[in-house]
Design a protein around this motif. Structure first.
Motif, PDB file in Angstrom:
ATOM      1  N   HIS A   1       0.811  -1.217   0.000  1.00 49.93           N
ATOM      2  CA  HIS A   1       0.000   0.000   0.000  1.00 49.93           C
ATOM      3  C   HIS A   1       0.850   1.275   0.000  1.00 49.93           C
ATOM      4  O   HIS A   1       0.574   2.222  -0.750  1.00 49.93           O
ATOM      5  CB  HIS A   1      -0.897  -0.030   1.234  1.00 49.93           C
TER       6      HIS A   1
ATOM      7  N   HIS B   1       1.235   4.484  -2.811  1.00 50.45           N
ATOM      8  CA  HIS B   1       1.083   5.945  -2.689  1.00 50.45           C
ATOM      9  C   HIS B   1       2.120   6.666  -3.551  1.00 50.45           C
ATOM     10  O   HIS B   1       1.834   7.721  -4.124  1.00 50.45           O
ATOM     11  CB  HIS B   1       1.236   6.387  -1.234  1.00 50.45           C
TER      12      HIS B   1
ATOM     13  N   SER C   1      -1.321   9.932   6.556  1.00 45.89           N
ATOM     14  CA  SER C   1      -2.770   9.723   6.514  1.00 45.89           C
ATOM     15  C   SER C   1      -3.264   9.413   7.915  1.00 45.89           C
ATOM     16  O   SER C   1      -2.510   9.521   8.884  1.00 45.89           O
ATOM     17  CB  SER C   1      -3.111   8.549   5.585  1.00 45.89           C
TER      18      SER C   1
ATOM     19  N   HIS D   1      -1.270   5.930   8.525  1.00 44.87           N
ATOM     20  CA  HIS D   1       0.191   5.819   8.510  1.00 44.87           C
ATOM     21  C   HIS D   1       0.846   7.196   8.423  1.00 44.87           C
ATOM     22  O   HIS D   1       0.258   8.156   7.932  1.00 44.87           O
ATOM     23  CB  HIS D   1       0.671   4.943   7.349  1.00 44.87           C
TER      24      HIS D   1
ATOM     25  N   ASP E   1      -6.365   7.256  -0.120  1.00 43.22           N
ATOM     26  CA  ASP E   1      -6.285   5.855  -0.510  1.00 43.22           C
ATOM     27  C   ASP E   1      -7.170   5.587  -1.715  1.00 43.22           C
ATOM     28  O   ASP E   1      -8.325   6.025  -1.767  1.00 43.22           O
ATOM     29  CB  ASP E   1      -6.721   4.960   0.662  1.00 43.22           C
TER      30      ASP E   1
HETATM   31 ZN   LIG Z   1      -2.732   5.162   2.627  1.00 43.61          ZN
END
Ligand SMILES: [Zn+2]
Lengths: 378, 211
Positions: free
Chosen positions: A115, A119, A165, A168, A337
């Motif tokens: 993930h 980004h 975010s 994270h 996301d």
């Molecule tokens: Zn994220």
């Protein structure tokens, strides 16, 4: 499989956004997002079980909508890409199970990806029109932002990436998107987005906190209160040079608010919000710019939902300009996301000749960032 | 032919046919690894039955009841496989598969199917008998209960023969779907049977940090 301009569908379910993206190489064809954010509002934060239930409900409709928007048929796809982690375990499992089923049903290869690296991959995408992202409805004021990746210059390596975010807060050194990503640091307690949510609650503001803090901070003085910058003392800088901590900051804000309330004085909400936000923005950028300097990398890329914060984008522009660092910020619809960034990373792996993942991979809530692809076949 | 997927207990996948029965089946009792194994199981069953998705007439999803984290993986897989293959989804209540198997192996009359709901609770379904097609006739929706409730003489189905099951067979789930279709019985709703609300408590507000 087409390895020149692969048509890839990406599935992202690591938090509260059900994201389905479709890309052809680096061209964005659809960025379909169904968010369960409203369902979490009354709890003041993402409730994992509510997020996971929403993913199950939204996945099928989102795939159908994305395919329609992209103007393709599922059978046309070259591959499926899916987030294996990191993220909320139960939420990730919905996407992983569904992605495998789709790959088998279509007899297509599957790429299980990271993930966080996704980004970064978002920055590679451009829309077919070469102007602004057509699916981007939240971001109209940013279309003139010169740092938007609507510019045509490709992402250069190495780059430092700051990903912020509600789930994270990570600082990465990206030497190559598909083969060499190193974690420099991350939050040791709350994510920055969580800190915004928690401080908003302290100030009696609704969820999500980021936009609320921004709104009331507009009337506040960012220098009114000197809140602490976590892990910035010399002793911390030795052990946690690129790590972040926001729990002390949150406690400090709470203590300030309580003191005013105990004294029967009004809480200067605007000043508290502006000063808190300044502390978060300052520590994020100070550490990111330190990484740029230490590694001699004159490039900084921002990603994650907190990038929607206007003050963070403004200060990032000012401070990178002053330091001679090239700043890149993908369009906001690709910062939060989304499945398009997962598809983009999958497409990059394919174009670089990587083999697909075998079907045995699972959901890994703590997947390390140097694992760009999981269960590669070779 | 139908592909059937159930993750309400462990993970079970099968390919079934009304006349030829279960053509392929894979099962795993581990209740932690649904997301890992469901994909390989689907692929293995298609290979063993020597078919492609195009040969299927539908995809059966076990709707539970079951612990939600695992249950969702199978439903997501069934729904999205159906979407990808362009086939209808056939929702079936997982307990019906357990009851169907028990009647097929010779049980007669009333039956209470019980599965583990964790947290010292159980899921239950009550059936009066198997009908002429062999399909179990349910006496009400699946329920969630404390174990003691089923031992209470005042309980609606007290004294009925009880079957505690640790697994659900996707083969039997698929055959319930085949028989239901052949005999024009209604399918279940396409909704997961969580039977529990998400674990959330509304906080009373921020706690004081200073004394
Ligand atoms: Zn994220």
């Amino acid at each position: 499989m087409n390895r020149i301009d692969p048509l890839v569908l990406g599935i992202e379910t690591s938090c509260d956004e059900t994201g389905i993206g479709i890309v052809r190489g680096t061209t964005l064809l659809s960025n379909t997002i169904a968010s369960s954010m409203d369902e979490h509002a009354r709890y003041g934060g993402v409730v994992p079980e509510i997020a996971a239930r929403a993913h199950l409900d939204e996945l099928g409709p989102a795939i159908t909508a994305a395919v329609a928007e992209a103007g393709i048929r599922l059978a046309d796809l070259d591959a499926i890409a899916v987030t294996s982690g990191p993220g909320l375990s139960g939420a990730l499992m919905v996407g992983v199970g569904a992605a495998k089923a789709l790959a088998v049903a279509l007899d297509k290869p599957i790429y299980a990806v990271n993930h966080l690296v996704g980004h970064v991959g978002a920055d590679l995408l451009h829309s077919t029109t070469e102007t602004t992202d057509s699916t981007d409805s939240t971001d109209s004021t940013d279309s003139t932002d010169s740092t938007d990746s609507t510019d045509t210059e490709p992402l250069e390596y190495p780059t430092i990436a700051l990903l912020v975010s509600g789930g994270h807060t990570s600082l990465l050194l990206v030497r190559d998107l598909v083969s060499d990503v190193e974690l420099l640091g991350e939050t040791i307690d709350d994510a920055a987005g969580e800190a915004f949510d928690k401080v908003a609650r302290l100030l009696g503001l609704p969820y999500p906190g980021g936009p609320q803090i921004d709104r009331v901070a507009a009337d506040g003085n960012p220098k009114a209160i000197r809140f602490p910058r976590g892990l910035s003392q010399p002793k911390d800088m030795a052990a946690h040079r690129y790590d972040f901590s926001f729990s002390g900051l949150k406690t400090s804000v709470a203590r300030f608010v309580e003191q005013r309330q105990d004294a029967g004085e009004p809480v200067p909400i605007g000043d508290v919000a502006a000063s808190f936000r300044e502390a978060v923005v300052d520590i994020l950028l100070t550490k990111a710019l330190a990484a740029c300097a230490d590694y001699n990398v004159p490039r900084l890329l921002l990603g994650g939902g907190v990038i929607a914060n206007a003050r963070l984008r403004l200060r990032a522009t000012e401070r990178t300009d002053a330091a001679g660092i090239v700043l890149r910020i993908p369009p906001l619809s690709l910062c939060t996301d989304n499945g398009a960034m997962i598809a983009a990373l999958g497409a990059q792996l394919i174009m670089a000749g990587h083999k697909p993942s075998t079907l045995e991979f699972g959901a890994d809530s703590t997947l390390p960032v140097d694992q760009i692809q999981v269960c590669s076949a070779g | 032919m139908l592909l059937a997927i159930d993750t309400s207990a462990g993970t079970s996948v099968a390919v079934v046919d009304l006349t030829r029965g279960v053509l392929a089946e894979r099962g795993e009792n581990d209740t932690m690894r649904h997301a890992e194994i469901v994909g390989p199981f689907i692929l293995a069953c298609l290979h063993e039955a020597n078919i492609t998705p195009a040969d299927l007439s539908g995809v059966v999803g076990g709707m539970g009841p079951g612990p939600f984290t695992g249950l969702r993986v199978g439903i997501a897989s069934a729904r999205v496989f159906a979407l990808g293959a362009g086939k209808p989804l056939v929702p079936v209540i997982s307990h019906d598969a357990i009851a169907y198997g028990h009647y097929r192996r010779g049980h007669r009359g009333p039956l209470v199917v019980v599965t583990d709901a964790r947290r010292r609770e159980i899921y239950w379904s009550a059936y009066t008998a198997a009908d002429a097609a062999g399909l179990p006739v349910r006496a009400g929706a699946p329920g969630l209960a404390k174990p003691a409730q089923l031992d209470d003489p005042a309980w609606l189905h007290a004294g009925w023969p009880r079957l505690d099951a640790a697994t659900v067979s996707a083969g039997e789930l698929g055959l319930v779907a085949e028989l239901s279709y052949a005999h024009q019985r209604p399918f279940a709703a396409n909704e997961p049977l969580y039977l529990r609300s998400p674990d959330v408590t509304l906080s009373a507000g921020p706690k004081r940090v200073s004394r």
